[in-house]
Write a protein that holds these residues in place. Structure first.
Motif, PDB file in Angstrom:
ATOM      1  N   PHE A  29       4.568  28.224  -1.010  1.00 51.51           N
ATOM      2  CA  PHE A  29       3.347  28.976  -1.491  1.00 51.51           C
ATOM      3  C   PHE A  29       2.290  28.559  -0.150  1.00 51.51           C
ATOM      4  O   PHE A  29       1.538  27.688  -0.185  1.00 51.51           O
ATOM      5  N   VAL A  52       2.058  35.063  -9.264  1.00 54.45           N
ATOM      6  CA  VAL A  52       1.334  33.914  -9.429  1.00 54.45           C
ATOM      7  C   VAL A  52       0.516  33.821 -10.618  1.00 54.45           C
ATOM      8  O   VAL A  52      -0.337  34.556 -10.906  1.00 54.45           O
ATOM      9  N   LEU A 161       3.330  23.086  -5.359  1.00 50.24           N
ATOM     10  CA  LEU A 161       2.561  24.287  -4.967  1.00 50.24           C
ATOM     11  C   LEU A 161       1.038  23.827  -4.807  1.00 50.24           C
ATOM     12  O   LEU A 161       0.770  22.725  -4.643  1.00 50.24           O
TER      13      LEU A 161
END
Length: 267
Positions: A29, A52, A161
């Motif tokens: 990410f 996302v 992330l």
């Protein structure tokens, strides 16, 4: 020796003259993705779609092509334009689960994690009335998502992330046909995760944690070929694009969710 040196020099010139092809982003990410909810990129004959999901509401615009059910303005769906060719998967599309982070970091039992994720996939199976996903997912404690290039294994796992991101789904499909060849889901290990014992949260509320089956059911909707919805009219639907801590009501599919899945696999 002079001849060998001359040959090496020629080979070096040729090597330097060959253009280097850009490879897909390997970072799960990258910072440039933050604040975006969908990235679409082409790599040769493949298209990668990255979806996302954020904590709270970022106020994204509605995708194009939203289909509202004629008898209910609060039910709708939007298609991503990709699908699984089920003729290649007579026993359903297979997938792997890597529950290692959930077990080590959140004290969850492996069998509970696998069962919650499996129920999320089975929700979509029941929606279309065909064997969309394999009933017996395999556990692989080393499985990773194909973020940079498809390995043609479908993986559900955890990864680090960025703060504010709940989960990411990576889809790879053949550009010319829309046929999916790889799909992966990554839950953000930055946050706590739990499993609601009764499946709907009526007797138990998660505190400061995301319900695994609730979030997984939404992400498997992307796996299936459905896009996010952002209009407030669709707040109760599984494919509504926002998530919050302790949320459990998106475990069960709404009519619009079911209609979207059937539009892909039942026509």
């Amino acid at each position: 020796m002079k001849l060998e040196a001359g040959v090496l020099a020629i080979l070096l010139v040729l090597a330097l003259s060959v253009p280097v092809l850009a490879s897909p982003q390997e970072e799960p990410f990258p910072a440039s993705w933050m604040g975006k909810h969908k990235m679409v990129d082409r790599f040769g004959n493949l298209t990668r779609v990255v979806l996302v999901r954020y904590v709270g509401e970022e106020r994204f615009s509605e995708p194009s092509g939203v289909v509202t059910l004629p008898d209910n303005e609060n039910q709708a769906y939007a298609l991503l334009g990709c699908f699984w060719n089920l003729s290649n998967y007579p026993a359903g599309v297979p997938y792997l689960i890597n529950p290692s982070t959930a077990v080590k970091s959140y004290g969850l039992k492996e069998e509970e994690v696998v069962a919650a994720i499996r129920r999320a996939f089975e929700n979509w199976d029941e929606a279309v009335g065909v064997e969309l996903y394999n009933d017996s997912p395999r556990v692989n404690l080393r499985a990773k998502a194909s973020t940079g290039w498809p390995d043609r294994r479908n993986v559900v796992t955890w990864g680090r992330l960025r703060k504010g991101v709940v989960a990411v789904t990576y889809l790879w499909y053949l550009t010319d046909t829309g046929e999916l060849v790889d799909a992966d889901i990554v839950f953000n290990s930055y946050y706590r995760w739990g499993i609601d014992p009764d499946g709907e949260g009526s007797d138990y509320q998660l505190t400061g944690a995301f319900d695994l089956q609730d979030i997984a059911t939404h992400e498997v909707g992307h796996f299936t070929g459905l896009d996010d919805l952002y209009n407030d009219n669709y707040w109760a639907m599984t494919m509504y694009g926002y998530a919050d801590f302790g949320e459990t009501y998106k475990i069960s599919l709404e009519r619009g969710d079911v209609a979207g899945a059937r539009a892909i696999y039942c026509n």
